[in-house]
Design an enzyme around this catalytic site. Structure first.
Site, PDB file in Angstrom:
ATOM      1  N   THR A 135      98.884  49.204  10.838  1.00  0.00           N
ATOM      2  CA  THR A 135      98.664  48.304   9.704  1.00  0.00           C
ATOM      3  C   THR A 135      98.863  49.015   8.374  1.00  0.00           C
ATOM      4  OG1 THR A 135      97.122  46.964  10.975  1.00  0.00           O
ATOM      5  CG2 THR A 135      96.947  46.831   8.588  1.00  0.00           C
ATOM      6  N   GLY A 172      91.212  53.130  12.406  1.00  0.00           N
ATOM      7  CA  GLY A 172      89.967  53.832  12.716  1.00  0.00           C
ATOM      8  C   GLY A 172      90.221  55.265  13.126  1.00  0.00           C
ATOM      9  N   GLU A 414      93.543  44.022  15.706  1.00  0.00           N
ATOM     10  CA  GLU A 414      94.423  43.919  16.882  1.00  0.00           C
ATOM     11  C   GLU A 414      95.086  42.554  17.007  1.00  0.00           C
ATOM     12  OE1 GLU A 414      95.022  46.713  17.858  1.00  0.00           O
ATOM     13  OE2 GLU A 414      93.266  47.595  16.912  1.00  0.00           O
TER      14      GLU A 414
END
Length: 641
Positions: A135, A172, A414
């Site tokens: 992303t 993350g 996701e």
């Protein structure tokens, strides 16, 4: 015996099914049950879980390495299935979960044997910790428009972030701990893009953890939920990486820049498929924690006296049942569908590893519909459970706000839900308008209602199986007709005219899928357990039809009195299942440590536990004299008189 313990025991005495058998059905044949028991043993008790929000985020992050160390010593973190119990047991995300859960899987499925042998052992030793950097600030769901570039340069690639909007944002494990990243970038060869592909790139020094020259990386800051996850940003300024950085199991690229793809492009998103499997199969079990807390509390919480002068448990009130019991039925539908989805995904990857991509598209569709439906449902259920517990549901000592916060991001991560739902609808339309006519044998049992279209449309019946199949079919037929009659650009119609109907197609499909899977699991149960499962299944169907009757009404397949009869049956079923509810949540066998609650413990006693926490464990009360009081006293207010 304590009065609230007695209340719970009284309700447990009404349970009529085999609870141990139900537990076996809920956990299936894998290691989840035993791994959850192991997590309970190896992780220390945390009596002060509710004090988490009194800590700074910095302190929470500093606590994470110890948790990861315990996990690493007791679980095979390279096996993505080992993470299921950790995600259920912990009330928050865990350090390096993306590294093991996504980066390792990307290398495993997309990397060559050489790349696997080179890098995977270093994940085991934690020499490598990797983010999954897909992303960007400017693009999320629109993967093909990602702006990061990887330009082929003879013996390697130049990785570059040409604009601010090309900055990798949100991955993350990236903000603080990752020294590598799976970087998705436009592969540029001889000035032309070959599409978006994954590269395994080192971004920090393994010894010092300092960023490499040309790499800008850090933490993006606090957000809703994921307080213990270091979501980060990442920019490249013409960073040269070796040729082996390109994950190349399904790609051939020689020194002259000759490029060839092998297999199906969508395998590039294998890691996302595996994470979506977790979102469908694991996170409903987190919602089961919320329902366990709320149902137990609704039994021990007594308010208002009945005709005999005895206070009622609030679960006896129809309005409380409406909040919780239909969601209990939906939970069971989701748990069984999650187990089935795991099986479908695992079979798909077995085929893929043999070079057979025939099941890839339908697996993607099942995951996309399931991820979108279930992640919305988990978040809504956590919130309704919180609301059902009144004022105490707002407090972190209930354990419910943490579940709400930690499941909220799943709606977006996701794959943004509505984007996924549109993909599902387009695939189902193709099955209806093309595949069912040209290659009907290719339509598997999970989509069988499409093959039954003519029969379903020709018959009117109040049978719930018939109505649920029709409810999945009718929005498809509506869109098919609209596309046929209106000679507009199809893309424009999808975007501006029928988008809402496309979302309905996806949602109703997943309810159909859950329906047929639920039937499979009813057949697996003994007669003693089948009774309550049949009641749950019927309530799941009735509730789905009551909530979404529009296509059935508009097409004349049901009348207003049919809806009235369904509502009447729903009330009857809620009252029946209410007496089984405590057994249905106890069947998950969550310990008090799993739940992290002071209001939904196995033996009750919520008021004593709440009082003890506030007076003993709340770190704010350890401040003897709040220094702000003196500051307030020193403020001199000027009189306006």
């Amino acid at each position: 015996m304590h009065p609230t313990t007695q209340l719970l025991n009284d309700y447990r005495s009404k349970v009529s099914f085999d609870q141990k058998e139900m537990t076996r059905l809920l956990y299936g044949p894998g290691n989840l049950y035993s791994n959850l028991q192991k997590a309970n043993k190896v992780f220390p008790d945390n009596e002060n879980f509710a004090d988490l929000t009194n800590k700074s985020r910095k302190q929470v992050l500093l606590d994470q390495p110890a948790i990861l160390g315990t996990a690493k010593q007791n679980f095979n973190l390279l096996d993505i299935n080992e993470w299921d119990a950790l995600l259920i047991h912990k009330q928050h995300t865990v350090f390096a979960s993306i590294s093991y859960g996504m980066a390792v899987q990307a290398i495993k499925y997309l990397g060559s044997d050489e790349q696997n042998n080179l890098w995977i052992p270093k994940f085991q030793t934690q020499e490598i910790i990797s983010a999954y950097a897909q992303t960007e600030i400017g693009h999320g769901s629109d993967i093909q428009s990602l702006e990061t570039t990887a330009t082929f340069d003879n013996d390697g690639f130049i990785i570059n972030s040409p604009t601010v909007s090309s900055t990798k944002f949100w991955p993350g494990d990236l903000g603080l701990i990752a020294n590598h990243a799976i970087v998705y970038a436009q592969l540029i060869i001889n000035g032309k893009s070959k599409g978006v592909y994954p590269f395994f790139v080192q971004i920090r020094d393994i010894e010092t953890n300092k960023p490499f020259k040309g790499v800008t990386v850090g933490d993006i800051g606090p957000k809703l939920g994921y307080v213990s996850k270091d979501n980060g940003y990442l920019q490249f300024n013409n960073v040269k990486v070796p040729k082996i950085s390109l994950l190349n199991r399904y790609i051939q690229l020689d020194a002259e820049g000759n490029f060839k793809k092998i297999g199906n492009d969508k395998i590039s998103y294998a890691s996302m498929m595996l994470i979506r499997k977790i979102l469908i199969s694991v996170y409903p079990r987190v919602a089961a924690k919320a329902l366990t807390i709320a149902i137990r509390y609704s039994i021990v919480r007594q308010q208002f006296r009945n005709d005999n002068g005895v206070e009622n448990s609030v679960l006896e009130y129809q309005t409380q049942q409406e909040k919780l019991i239909p969601r209990l039925a939906q939970l069971y539908a989701l748990i069984f569908t999650g187990l089935k989805t795991q099986q479908i995904v695992d079979e798909n990857f077995e085929y893929v590893q043999k070079g057979d991509f025939s099941k890839l598209q339908q697996t993607h569709v099942i995951l996309a519909s399931g991820k979108s439906w279930s992640s919305y449902w988990v978040l809504e259920t956590a919130e309704w459970c919180r609301l059902s517990c009144g004022g105490h549901g707002f407090a972190h000592y209930s354990g419910l706000p943490a579940i709400t916060f930690e499941t909220a991001p799943n709606v977006t991560l996701e794959g943004e839900n509505q984007v996924l739902m549109l993909q599902v609808a387009k695939y189902l339309l193709k099955l209806l308008t093309q595949t069912s006519k040209t290659h009907p044998t290719k339509i598997t049992n999970q989509f069988k209602y499409i093959l039954e279209a003519d029969e379903l449309l020709a018959r009117k019946s109040s049978d719930l199986d018939h109505l649920v199949k029709l409810n999945a079919l009718l929005p498809l037929k509506y869109v098919e007709k609209k596309l046929t009659l209106e000679k507009k650009n199809i893309a424009e119609q999808f975007n501006y005219d029928i988008g809402i109907h496309l979302l309905s197609i996806s949602n109703r499909y997943f309810e159909y899928l859950s329906h047929i899977v639920f039937l499979e699991y009813i057949q697996k149960a003994s007669p003693k357990t089948q009774g309550v499962l049949k009641d749950l299944h019927e309530l799941f169907l009735v509730n789905s039809l009551i909530d979404n009757p529009n296509y059935l009404i508009q097409s004349g397949y049901i009348q207003p009195e049919d809806i009235q009869n369904m509502r009447k049956r729903k009330i009857e079923l809620m009252n029946i299942i209410k007496d089984q509810a405590i057994g249905l949540v106890d069947a998950f066998e969550y310990t008090d440590k799993d739940l992290g609650t002071h209001i939904g413990n196995f033996d009750g006693k919520p008021y004593e536990r709440m009082y003890e926490w506030a007076t003993t464990f709340n770190s704010i009360n350890q401040i003897q004299v709040y220094e702000g009081v003196q500051k307030l006293k020193n403020i001199k207010l000027k009189s306006k008189l």
